[in-house]
Scaffold this active site. Structure first.
Site, short mmCIF file in Angstrom:
data_model
loop_
_atom_site.label_atom_id
_atom_site.label_comp_id
_atom_site.label_asym_id
_atom_site.label_seq_id
_atom_site.Cartn_x
_atom_site.Cartn_y
_atom_site.Cartn_z
N ALA A 150 0.74 -1.11 0.02
CA ALA A 150 0.04 0.05 0.03
C ALA A 150 0.99 1.24 0.07
O ALA A 150 1.89 1.20 0.55
CB ALA A 150 -1.00 0.08 1.40
N VAL B 117 4.55 -1.24 3.27
CA VAL B 117 4.45 0.15 2.79
C VAL B 117 5.27 0.63 1.60
O VAL B 117 6.50 0.34 1.45
CB VAL B 117 4.95 0.97 4.05
CG1 VAL B 117 4.90 2.47 3.68
CG2 VAL B 117 4.10 0.61 5.28
N LYS B 118 4.49 1.21 0.61
CA LYS B 118 5.24 1.49 -0.78
C LYS B 118 5.84 2.73 -0.50
O LYS B 118 4.73 3.90 -0.23
CB LYS B 118 4.33 1.27 -1.70
CG LYS B 118 4.10 0.07 -2.44
CD LYS B 118 3.31 -0.21 -3.63
CE LYS B 118 3.83 0.30 -4.66
NZ LYS B 118 2.90 0.16 -5.99
N ILE B 119 6.97 3.13 -0.75
CA ILE B 119 7.52 4.59 -0.80
C ILE B 119 8.36 4.79 -1.90
O ILE B 119 9.14 3.95 -2.57
CB ILE B 119 8.49 4.76 0.48
CG1 ILE B 119 7.66 4.48 1.83
CG2 ILE B 119 9.26 5.88 0.45
CD1 ILE B 119 8.47 4.65 3.10
#
Length: 223
Positions: free
Chosen positions: A56, A82-84
């Site tokens: 996400a 967590v997508k960064i």
């Protein structure tokens, strides 16, 4: 190598899981918006279907905002990643979120060069995601990035996973696997195409026709 689906469509996800070949999901606000769903609600719905990583993405572009969003997103479900984005502020956020006793699992996205992938891995990302199709679109060899990263990680003993993204065709999957990608993420249509071959269809039709013929002959012999 593991296969993830790049989608927020529940029907596609259920089908991929039913086939037994989908091990995770990558998604983003754009994909969720296409489904007309609330972002958090759809991510949680996906987590109930897939027993594996579900990425996400943050929407902030400053390190402080990414860290705040990342800390929130990681509480949604144990499987959430967590997508960064791999930008300078993103590296700061990745380091902050992973350099703690209870590190956040990070997927560093929007990678287009081996240098970006290396920096993301050194910052602490569990997954580094080179975007192959988008590189091909501008006449660059996207697969070369996967090959370079695989060699660098092997030589340097880096344990981050190479997640080949922006795949457009089954051949991309084969090449990514040969180049050393640990994971590929692809649209459902590409997953369907991977299973298709005209000789398989012809062979199945022939087997069924022969079976029907043999059954008909057996019935005649009993009459």
């Amino acid at each position: 190598m593991r296969i993830f689906l790049d989608t927020a469509n529940i029907d596609e996800i259920r089908q991929g899981v039913r086939w037994g070949v989908v091990h995770g999901i990558t998604t983003n606000p754009s994909l969720v918006a296409k489904e007309g769903a609330n972002f958090r609600d759809r991510v949680l719905e996906i987590c109930d279907i897939v027993d594996g990583p579900v990425s996400a993405e943050v929407t902030a572009t400053d390190a402080e905002g990414m860290i705040e969003q990342g800390e929130d997103i990681r509480t949604w479900h144990p499987n959430v990643v967590v997508k960064i984005p791999t930008i300078p502020e993103g590296l700061t956020a990745i380091k902050a979120l992973t350099d703690r006793p209870d590190p956040v699992t990070i997927n560093a996205t929007l990678i287009f060069s081996p240098n970006q992938g290396l920096l993301a891995a050194l910052a602490g990302a569990t997954y580094v995601s080179p975007f192959l199709g988008r590189l091909d679109d501008i006449s660059h060899d996207g697969m070369a990035v996967v090959s370079d990263l695989a060699q660098i990680f092997r030589v340097q003993g880096i344990r981050s996973n190479i997640l080949a993204a922006s795949l457009r065709a089954p051949l991309h999957v084969v090449r990514a696997a040969k180049c050393g990608a640990h994971v590929v993420t692809l649209p459902f249509a590409v997953l369907e195409q991977m299973m298709k071959h005209p000789l398989t269809d012809i062979g199945l039709e022939r087997f069924l026709a022969d079976w029907e013929a043999s059954q008909a002959e057996a019935i005649l012999q009993r009459v």
